[in-house]
Design a protein around this motif. Structure first.
Motif, short mmCIF file in Angstrom:
data_model
loop_
_atom_site.label_atom_id
_atom_site.label_comp_id
_atom_site.label_asym_id
_atom_site.label_seq_id
_atom_site.Cartn_x
_atom_site.Cartn_y
_atom_site.Cartn_z
N ALA A 1 0.95 -1.14 0.02
CA ALA A 1 -0.15 -0.04 -0.03
C ALA A 1 0.88 1.11 -0.15
CB ALA A 1 -0.85 -0.14 1.29
N ILE A 2 0.29 2.32 -0.68
CA ILE A 2 0.98 3.60 -0.46
C ILE A 2 0.05 4.61 -0.29
CG2 ILE A 2 2.93 3.15 -2.71
CD1 ILE A 2 0.81 4.79 -4.27
N SER A 3 0.53 5.56 0.68
CA SER A 3 -0.54 6.63 1.24
C SER A 3 -0.03 7.89 0.74
CB SER A 3 -0.27 6.51 2.59
OG SER A 3 -1.07 5.45 3.13
N PHE A 4 -0.87 8.90 0.70
CA PHE A 4 -0.47 10.37 0.43
C PHE A 4 -1.86 11.13 0.92
CE2 PHE A 4 -2.37 8.25 -3.55
CZ PHE A 4 -3.46 8.99 -3.75
N THR A 5 -1.81 12.32 0.91
CA THR A 5 -2.75 13.27 1.17
C THR A 5 -3.12 14.46 0.37
OG1 THR A 5 -0.93 15.07 2.24
CG2 THR A 5 -1.76 13.27 3.77
N LEU A 6 -4.16 14.63 0.13
CA LEU A 6 -4.78 15.54 -0.67
C LEU A 6 -5.92 16.39 -0.12
CD1 LEU A 6 -6.19 13.31 -3.83
CD2 LEU A 6 -4.25 14.56 -3.83
N ARG A 7 -6.01 17.59 -0.68
CA ARG A 7 -6.91 18.44 -0.18
C ARG A 7 -8.28 18.14 -0.84
NH1 ARG A 7 -4.49 24.68 -1.72
NH2 ARG A 7 -2.77 24.50 -0.60
N ALA A 8 -9.22 18.42 0.29
CA ALA A 8 -10.74 17.56 -0.12
C ALA A 8 -11.17 18.09 -1.37
CB ALA A 8 -11.70 18.17 1.01
N ARG A 9 -11.09 19.34 -1.65
CA ARG A 9 -11.41 19.76 -3.10
C ARG A 9 -10.78 19.25 -4.23
NH1 ARG A 9 -8.32 23.98 -5.24
NH2 ARG A 9 -6.74 25.03 -3.79
N GLN A 10 -9.64 18.75 -4.13
CA GLN A 10 -8.73 18.07 -5.09
C GLN A 10 -9.14 16.49 -5.40
OE1 GLN A 10 -4.75 18.52 -3.56
NE2 GLN A 10 -4.54 20.34 -5.08
N MET A 11 -10.17 15.86 -4.47
CA MET A 11 -10.55 14.54 -4.53
C MET A 11 -11.31 14.34 -5.82
SD MET A 11 -9.44 12.80 -1.84
CE MET A 11 -10.56 11.37 -1.97
N PRO A 12 -11.04 13.10 -6.45
CA PRO A 12 -12.26 12.95 -7.64
C PRO A 12 -13.56 12.47 -7.04
CG PRO A 12 -10.64 11.13 -6.93
CD PRO A 12 -10.22 12.19 -6.19
N ALA B 1 -11.37 18.89 8.04
CA ALA B 1 -12.51 19.35 6.98
C ALA B 1 -11.91 19.55 5.48
CB ALA B 1 -13.08 20.61 7.67
N SER B 2 -10.63 19.86 5.44
CA SER B 2 -10.08 20.38 4.37
C SER B 2 -8.92 19.24 3.79
CB SER B 2 -9.40 21.58 4.36
OG SER B 2 -8.33 21.85 5.28
N GLN B 3 -8.61 18.28 4.67
CA GLN B 3 -7.21 17.25 4.29
C GLN B 3 -7.91 15.90 4.31
OE1 GLN B 3 -4.79 18.94 3.39
NE2 GLN B 3 -3.07 17.57 3.24
N MET B 4 -7.47 15.17 3.33
CA MET B 4 -7.82 13.74 3.30
C MET B 4 -6.60 12.80 3.06
SD MET B 4 -11.08 14.40 3.04
CE MET B 4 -11.93 12.98 2.97
N GLU B 5 -6.63 11.74 3.58
CA GLU B 5 -5.72 10.79 3.43
C GLU B 5 -6.21 9.61 2.66
OE1 GLU B 5 -2.57 9.04 6.62
OE2 GLU B 5 -4.32 7.75 6.49
N VAL B 6 -5.32 9.21 1.63
CA VAL B 6 -5.48 8.24 0.58
C VAL B 6 -4.48 6.99 0.66
CG1 VAL B 6 -5.99 7.81 -1.74
CG2 VAL B 6 -6.69 9.86 -0.84
N THR B 7 -5.28 5.93 0.85
CA THR B 7 -4.15 4.45 1.01
C THR B 7 -4.73 3.72 -0.26
OG1 THR B 7 -3.95 4.50 3.32
CG2 THR B 7 -3.63 2.74 2.06
N VAL B 8 -3.66 3.38 -1.30
CA VAL B 8 -4.03 2.76 -2.37
C VAL B 8 -3.28 1.46 -2.41
CG1 VAL B 8 -3.66 2.73 -4.93
CG2 VAL B 8 -3.90 5.00 -3.66
N GLN B 9 -4.11 0.39 -2.65
CA GLN B 9 -3.81 -1.02 -2.87
C GLN B 9 -3.72 -1.21 -4.07
OE1 GLN B 9 -2.78 -3.08 -0.55
NE2 GLN B 9 -3.36 -2.20 1.46
N GLY B 10 -2.54 -1.65 -4.77
CA GLY B 10 -2.44 -2.00 -6.16
C GLY B 10 -2.10 -0.80 -7.02
N ASP B 11 -2.34 -1.10 -8.25
CA ASP B 11 -1.96 -0.06 -9.25
C ASP B 11 -2.51 1.37 -9.03
OD1 ASP B 11 -0.44 -2.06 -10.22
OD2 ASP B 11 -1.73 -2.19 -12.07
#
Length: 635
Positions: free
Chosen positions: A112-123, A137-147
């Motif tokens: 897994a890899i993790s990174f942070t995004l601003r909430a308004r940048q989330m797809p 409220a404005s910051q999100m943490e994303v964890t990705v499994q796979g490609d």
């Protein structure tokens, strides 16, 4: 009896500068001009480019210091000459060293890899292999499994680095309230204004002399407005995360030059339209105007085109077709290891050993009148356009390949000159403004068209010019470049040579042609006519016959008589004085484009309508509803 469409004004902006009063033409042959004409054109370019200004009856240099004309010219001439015509693409257009070319990639991860995004940048649609955790409220943490699919921002060196660009520093949008207009529209406002003000007769006076529906505007371009403020941004912005604006869609349409002229310059309610025909677009518009005036449907028509394709995406599109002169091919042509500034200026070599055309931007407009109205108003007459011929290619294998249509258009043009002016005039005192794009295919096919036509009509040494060697190929506006620049030959007596071509290719057909890489002196009345030739992509072929001013004058004298011509000459002097004043003010940088935003806007409630006419507030004459029945024999 057909009305003769005569040219009473012309203007615009191209890599050679301002078109009115032959300034663009003069830039092509500065060394053949007298000191006064040369200095005026250099000063005109200097004020356009922001290198000089005029204030309190004196010129100022770029730093605002007073300077004599001679000192100013000595200091700015090299920069003016190096920053006009074809040259290496400048950063005002785009950075040739940093052309956007992003790379898609797939990130393969073992864990897994993790990174942070601003909430308004989330797809909006979260991928299935994402786990999202709100950190605030404005910051999100994303964890990705796979490609993880990504696009890396990247740039590359442009493979094509030459173009015909407007004079460096010229910014038409700063001369009026351009309100986020695409570059093409900005050029249209400047070019159309220049043409109208070159006439020397106020537009209000011209408009008051005819009914509102006896005025026409035919203007367009071949590919629309493709920069970010037009269709370019419309198609690109969603994919790069930018918001589409409400203006990009409407301002991208190819007929917008005509629309803006009607709405913000002329206030015209007459006929309007914009033809599309690739490289022949301007001549298609000219054909519509000529047909309208000859038939008596229109008394005055503004014809024009405006193309601004020096955009990295457009250049890449033409390059991928193999149509443009790439740097690597220019190097190979001259066996060079590196291209200098002079080499870029010689990129376009019509009828020589060449490797592709050079793209360019230009905005050109020409005002036509019926011959009777021109004499009535005392308009200065620069020539006449009796006919424009247009023909398709018939069956084709490749849509981009040349075909047979141009043989028909050029043959008909030669035939018309022969019928109107006689065989000797065609054979001895006519010349051809070739399409002359500088592609290996064009040099063979167009030279064959012109040469075979010359043989058929007994022309043994037909002079052929190719103005794209100076300014490049402005796509749909190319015919306007040919027309407005050709008029200078009847003022100064030179046909510009194909100076960038050191020698003409051995595979061209030239047994009956006169091709020269030197300027050809013919005298102001040495040529009776010119044929403007366009060989357009897709089978859009057009050829226009343009008659010299001295020939036009002879025809008008025969039709209207000496007394009418004497009265015309008296009015003409006043016209020329007013036109000259505009030219002198423009040289000093004191004029501004015509732009009438929110001016005399009418609604249906403002009109007076009866069965005979419609009265429009603010218009001197009414629109007649006395319409003839063209099918009386069928009723």
């Amino acid at each position: 009896m057909s009305q003769l469409p005569v040219i009473v004004g012309f203007g615009g902006i191209s890599p050679a500068g301002r078109s009115s009063f032959h300034h663009g033409y003069r830039r092509l042959l500065l060394d053949k001009l007298n000191d006064t004409d040369r200095n005026e054109t250099l000063l005109d370019l200097a004020t356009l480019m922001g290198l000089a200004s005029y204030q309190d009856n004196q010129y100022l240099d770029q730093q605002g210091n007073p300077a004599s004309i001679n000192d100013l010219l000595d200091s700015i001439r090299p920069q003016v000459c190096n920053s006009t015509l074809i040259r290496r693409i400048e950063k005002e257009c785009f950075d040739v060293h940093k052309v956007t070319f992003n790379k898609p990639a797939t990130l393969n991860t073992d864990g897994a890899i993790s990174f942070t995004l601003r909430a308004r940048q989330m797809p909006k649609n979260i991928p299935a292999n994402w786990q999202v955790k709100a950190l605030s409220a404005s910051q999100m943490e994303v964890t990705v499994q796979g490609d993880l699919e990504v696009i890396f921002p990247d740039v590359k060196e442009a493979l094509v680095q030459s173009a015909g660009q407007l004079p460096n520093g010229f910014q038409p949008g700063k001369l009026y309230q351009s309100r986020n207009h695409p570059r093409n529209i900005q050029m249209t406002i400047f070019g159309a204004s220049d043409a109208l003000q070159s006439v020397g007769i106020p537009w209000d006076k011209i408009a008051a002399s005819v009914r509102p529906d006896q005025i026409g505007v035919y203007a367009s371009n071949s590919i629309g407005q493709l920069d970010d403020l037009g269709f370019g941004g419309l198609t690109k912005y969603p994919s790069i995360g930018k918001r589409t604006t409400s203006k990009q869609m409407p301002l991208g349409y190819a007929q917008m030059p005509a629309d803006f002229i009607n709405a913000y310059i002329l206030g015209s309610v007459g006929v309007t339209g914009g033809a599309l025909g690739a490289c022949a677009t301007f001549l298609y518009n000219l054909r519509n105007a000529v047909n309208d005036i000859r038939a008596g449907r229109r008394k005055v028509v503004l014809v024009g085109g405006s193309d601004a394709p020096v955009i990295q995406e457009v250049i890449e599109g033409f390059r991928s077709m193999g149509a443009l002169a790439e740097d690597k091919d220019l190097l190979a042509l001259d066996n060079l290891s590196e291209l200098s500034a002079d080499d870029y200026r010689k990129a376009c070599r019509p009828f020589g050993n060449n490797c592709g055309f050079t793209i360019a931007e230009s905005s050109q407009f020409t005002l036509l009148m019926s011959d009777d109205l021109a004499l009535e108003l005392g308009a200065d007459i620069y020539g006449a356009v009796p006919e424009v011929f247009a023909n398709a290619d018939g069956h084709k294998k490749s849509i981009s390949a040349p075909g047979i249509g141009n043989y028909i258009t050029l043959g008909k043009s030669a035939a018309l000159i022969s019928r109107m002016l006689g065989e000797e005039s065609l054979q001895q005192r006519s010349f051809v403004q070739a399409h002359g794009t500088s592609t290996p295919q064009n040099r063979v096919t167009e030279s064959h068209v012109i040469n075979e036509t010359a043989k058929a009509f007994g022309v043994t040494n037909w002079t052929v010019a190719a103005l794209k060697c100076y300014i490049g190929h402005s796509q749909g506006t190319a015919g306007g470049d040919q027309l407005n620049l050709s008029l200078g030959s009847w003022k100064y007596g030179y046909i510009p040579g194909i100076v960038t071509t050191p020698e003409f290719a051995t595979d061209i057909h030239a047994s009956n042609l006169h091709l020269s890489n030197q300027h050809i002196e013919v005298g102001p009345q040495g040529m009776d006519s010119v044929i403007l030739n366009s060989k357009g992509f897709g089978g859009n072929n057009a050829s226009a016959v343009v008659l010299a001013p001295h020939i036009t004058q002879q025809m008008l004298l025969k039709r209207h008589g000496q007394d009418a011509f004497n009265r015309y000459q008296d009015k003409l002097q006043v016209t020329r004085e007013a036109a000259s004043q505009y030219d002198q003010d423009s040289i000093k940088g004191l004029t501004r484009p015509i732009y009438r935003y929110d001016n005399n806007v009418l609604t249906g409630a403002d009109l007076e309508i009866n069965s005979n006419e419609i009265k429009l507030p603010g218009y001197a004459q009414t629109v007649s509803l006395d319409i003839d029945n063209p099918f009386e024999d069928m009723n």
